[in-house]
Design a protein around this motif. Structure first.
Motif, mmCIF file in Angstrom:
data_model
loop_
_atom_site.group_PDB
_atom_site.id
_atom_site.type_symbol
_atom_site.label_atom_id
_atom_site.label_comp_id
_atom_site.label_asym_id
_atom_site.label_seq_id
_atom_site.Cartn_x
_atom_site.Cartn_y
_atom_site.Cartn_z
ATOM 1 N N UNK A 231 0.831 -1.218 0.000
ATOM 2 C CA UNK A 231 0.000 0.000 0.000
ATOM 3 C C UNK A 231 0.858 1.258 0.000
ATOM 4 N N UNK A 232 1.537 1.470 -1.115
ATOM 5 C CA UNK A 232 2.463 2.602 -1.199
ATOM 6 C C UNK A 232 1.965 3.595 -2.247
ATOM 7 N N UNK A 233 1.969 4.873 -1.858
ATOM 8 C CA UNK A 233 1.634 5.961 -2.785
ATOM 9 C C UNK A 233 2.862 6.863 -2.844
ATOM 10 N N UNK A 234 3.306 7.205 -4.042
ATOM 11 C CA UNK A 234 4.476 8.080 -4.175
ATOM 12 C C UNK A 234 4.032 9.538 -4.129
ATOM 13 N N UNK A 235 4.936 10.420 -3.712
ATOM 14 C CA UNK A 235 4.588 11.845 -3.659
ATOM 15 C C UNK A 235 5.751 12.701 -4.148
ATOM 16 N N UNK A 236 5.534 13.355 -5.276
ATOM 17 C CA UNK A 236 6.519 14.298 -5.821
ATOM 18 C C UNK A 236 6.384 15.608 -5.039
ATOM 19 N N UNK A 237 7.501 16.109 -4.502
ATOM 20 C CA UNK A 237 7.443 17.337 -3.683
ATOM 21 C C UNK A 237 8.525 18.338 -4.088
ATOM 22 N N UNK A 238 9.071 18.137 -5.299
ATOM 23 C CA UNK A 238 10.101 19.067 -5.762
ATOM 24 C C UNK A 238 11.487 18.575 -5.387
ATOM 25 N N UNK A 239 12.430 18.897 -6.245
ATOM 26 C CA UNK A 239 13.822 18.476 -6.019
ATOM 27 C C UNK A 239 14.727 19.702 -6.012
ATOM 28 N N UNK A 240 15.930 19.533 -5.485
ATOM 29 C CA UNK A 240 16.894 20.635 -5.441
ATOM 30 C C UNK A 240 17.519 20.848 -6.807
ATOM 31 N N UNK A 241 17.470 22.071 -7.268
ATOM 32 C CA UNK A 241 18.158 22.411 -8.524
ATOM 33 C C UNK A 241 18.904 23.722 -8.285
ATOM 34 N N UNK A 257 6.545 9.533 -15.832
ATOM 35 C CA UNK A 257 7.602 8.509 -15.719
ATOM 36 C C UNK A 257 7.169 7.442 -14.709
ATOM 37 N N UNK A 258 6.677 7.886 -13.554
ATOM 38 C CA UNK A 258 6.205 6.931 -12.533
ATOM 39 C C UNK A 258 5.081 6.068 -13.103
ATOM 40 N N UNK A 259 4.172 6.720 -13.837
ATOM 41 C CA UNK A 259 3.027 5.965 -14.378
ATOM 42 C C UNK A 259 3.485 4.955 -15.432
ATOM 43 N N UNK A 262 5.858 2.179 -13.092
ATOM 44 C CA UNK A 262 5.293 1.479 -11.936
ATOM 45 C C UNK A 262 3.770 1.426 -12.039
ATOM 46 N N UNK A 263 3.190 0.655 -11.129
ATOM 47 C CA UNK A 263 1.729 0.579 -11.056
ATOM 48 C C UNK A 263 1.208 1.398 -9.873
ATOM 49 N N UNK A 264 2.107 2.152 -9.222
ATOM 50 C CA UNK A 264 1.729 2.830 -7.975
ATOM 51 C C UNK A 264 1.075 4.193 -8.238
ATOM 52 N N UNK A 265 0.152 4.608 -7.369
ATOM 53 C CA UNK A 265 -0.406 5.962 -7.501
ATOM 54 C C UNK A 265 0.663 7.015 -7.180
ATOM 55 N N UNK A 266 0.470 8.205 -7.714
ATOM 56 C CA UNK A 266 1.414 9.285 -7.409
ATOM 57 C C UNK A 266 0.639 10.565 -7.097
ATOM 58 N N UNK A 267 1.028 11.202 -6.000
ATOM 59 C CA UNK A 267 0.413 12.475 -5.610
ATOM 60 C C UNK A 267 1.468 13.571 -5.723
ATOM 61 N N UNK A 268 1.022 14.825 -5.620
ATOM 62 C CA UNK A 268 1.960 15.945 -5.725
ATOM 63 C C UNK A 268 1.777 16.885 -4.541
#
Ligand code: PEP
Ligand code: MN
Length: 337
Positions: A231-241, A257-259, A262-268
Motif C-alpha cells: 500500500x504505497x503511494x508516491x509523492x513528488x514534492x520538488x527536487x533541489x536544482x 515517468x512513474x506511471x 510502476x503501477x503505484x499511484x502518485x500524488x503531488x
C-alpha cells in the motif's frame, strides 16, 4: 524474475509453482490480475537454471525484470494499483486532496482548519506531529498530544488522517491515531525505517528525496513492498536544482515517468515545491493536468503566525478556492472530485 501463469490457471498450479520457489529460498509475491496471475520471485536466479519452471502445469512464460526494483514495476503488475485508505481510494477515478498545517500547533488550530478541509470536499487532514526541521532549535512538533487533536478532528469532521513518522517509536505511536503514514523527503533514504513500514499494513505516502532520482525513489518504495506492504503511494514534492526563485523545482515530468514504470499511484505536494503560497494553485492545476492522483497542500488558519512553513501555507479561503478549481478541472482529465 516473474512467472506469468496462463489465463485462468488453477489455484493449485499457482501454489505448486510458489512451493518450488519457496523451497529454493525465493521471496514469493503474487499479483492477481483479472485473468492472469503473475508470481514475482525474488532471490538468486541462478538457482532456477536446473528447475524447468516453464514446463510446470499452468505456467505460460518466465520474464526477467530488468529494473533494479521488482514489485513496484509494471512488469510485475501491469494493472494500476489503487490504495484504499479506510474507504478513500487513491489512484482510482476520484482525485484525493489532503490539506492541513505543516505542524500541529494547537487543538483550536486543528479544529478550525479541519472544518475548512471538510467543507471544501477534501478527504484528508495532514498535520506534522513529529517535525524533522532543518535547525534543531526550530519547533519540533507536539508529538502524541498533536495526534490526539487530529483524532478529535477526524471524529468531528470524518476526515482521514496522515502524519509524518520519523522513527520506529513514532511509527508505533502514530499507528494508534492515523490512517496513513507519511515518509518525509529527508527520510526517503532511511532504509531501516522503510523496512519497518513494510512490516505494517498501513498505507504509506512516500515523498521523493530532495536529490533522489526517480529510480532511487521507486527503490525506496520497493523497500517497503519487499516486506509485504504493497500500500504505497508516491509523492513528488520538488527536487533541489540551481533555481532559487522557488524552494524546490517541482518535477512534473516524474508523474508520467512513474506511471510508465510502476503501477503505484502518485500524488503531488506543490507547497514544499513552491515555498510560496502564490505558486501553489498554478502548480496544483499543472499536477492534475499531468496525471497526478491527488494533492497534499499546506493550509493554516493564520499562515502569518504559523510555527513552520507559513509562507507556503494557504489560508482557509485560498484552500477552498483551490478545491473549487480542482472540482472544475477534474472532468476535463476524466476524474472526479
Ligand atoms: C511536510 O510535509 O511538512 C514536509 C516536511 O515535507 P517534505 O518531507 O517533503 O519536506
Ligand atoms: Mn512543511
Amino acid at each position: 524474475m516473474i512467472i506469468v501463469m496462463k489465463p485462468y490457471s488453477e489455484e493449485k498450479q499457482v501454489q505448486d509453482v510458489c512451493n518450488v520457489l519457496k523451497k529454493l529460498s525465493f521471496g514469493v509475491h503474487i499479483s492477481e490480475g483479472s485473468e492472469v496471475t503473475i508470481i514475482g520471485a525474488i532471490g538468486n536466479e541462478r538457482k532456477l537454471s536446473d528447475v524447468p519452471l516453464e514446463l510446470m502445469p499452468g505456467v505460460d512464460k518466465l520474464v526477467p525484470i530488468l529494473e533494479s526494483y521488482k514489485l513496484a514495476s509494471k512488469t510485475f503488475k501491469p494493472e494500476v494499483s489503487v490504495v484504499d485508505v479506510d474507504g478513500v481510494k487513491i489512484g482510482g477515478e476520484q482525485l484525493v486532496i489532503m490539506g492541513g498545517p505543516c505542524a500541529v500547533e494547537s487543538r483550536d488550530q486543528i479544529l478550525t482548519i479541519s472544518e475548512t478541509i471538510c467543507k471544501s470536499g477534501a478527504q484528508f487532514l495532514r498535520g506534522g506531529a513529529y517535525k524533522p526541521r532543518t535547525s534543531p532549535y526550530s519547533f519540533q512538533g507536539l508529538e502524541e498530544a498533536g495526534l490526539k487533536y487530529m483524532k478529535e478532528a477526524k471524529e468531528q469532521f470524518g476526515l482521514k488522517l496522515i502524519t509524518e513518522i520519523i522513527s520506529l517509536e513514532s511509527i508505533a505511536i502514530a499507528d494508534k491515531y492515523v490512517d496513513m503514514f507519511q515518509v518525509g523527503a529527508r527520510n526517503m533514504h532511511n532504509f531501516h525505517l522503510l523496512r519497518e513500514l513494510g512490516k505494517t499494513n498501513k498505507p504509506v505516502l512516500l515523498k521523493r528525496g530532495l536529490s533522489a532520482t526517480i529510480e532511487e525513489w521507486i527503490n525506496a518504495a520497493e523497500y517497503i513492498m519487499s516486506e509485504g506492504n504493497y500500500n504505497v503511494v508516491l509523492c513528488e514534492r520538488g527536487i533541489r536544482t540551481f533555481e532559487t526563485a522557488t524552494r524546490n523545482t517541482l518535477d512534473l515530468s516524474s508523474i508520467p515517468v512513474i506511471k510508465s514504470k510502476t503501477h503505484l499511484p502518485v500524488m503531488v505536494d506543490p507547497s514544499h515545491a513552491a515555498g510560496k503560497w502564490e505558486y501553489v494553485l498554478p502548480l496544483s492545476r499543472a499536477a492534475i493536468a499531468a496525471g497526478a492522483d491527488g494533492l497534499i497542500i499546506e493550509a493554516h488558519p493564520d499562515p502569518r503566525h504559523a510555527l513552520s512553513d507559513g509562507p507556503q501555507s494557504l489560508t482557509p479561503e485560498q484552500f477552498n478556492e483551490l478545491c473549487v478549481i480542482i472540482h472544475k478541472l477534474a472532468p476535463i482529465v476524466e476524474r472526479t472530485f
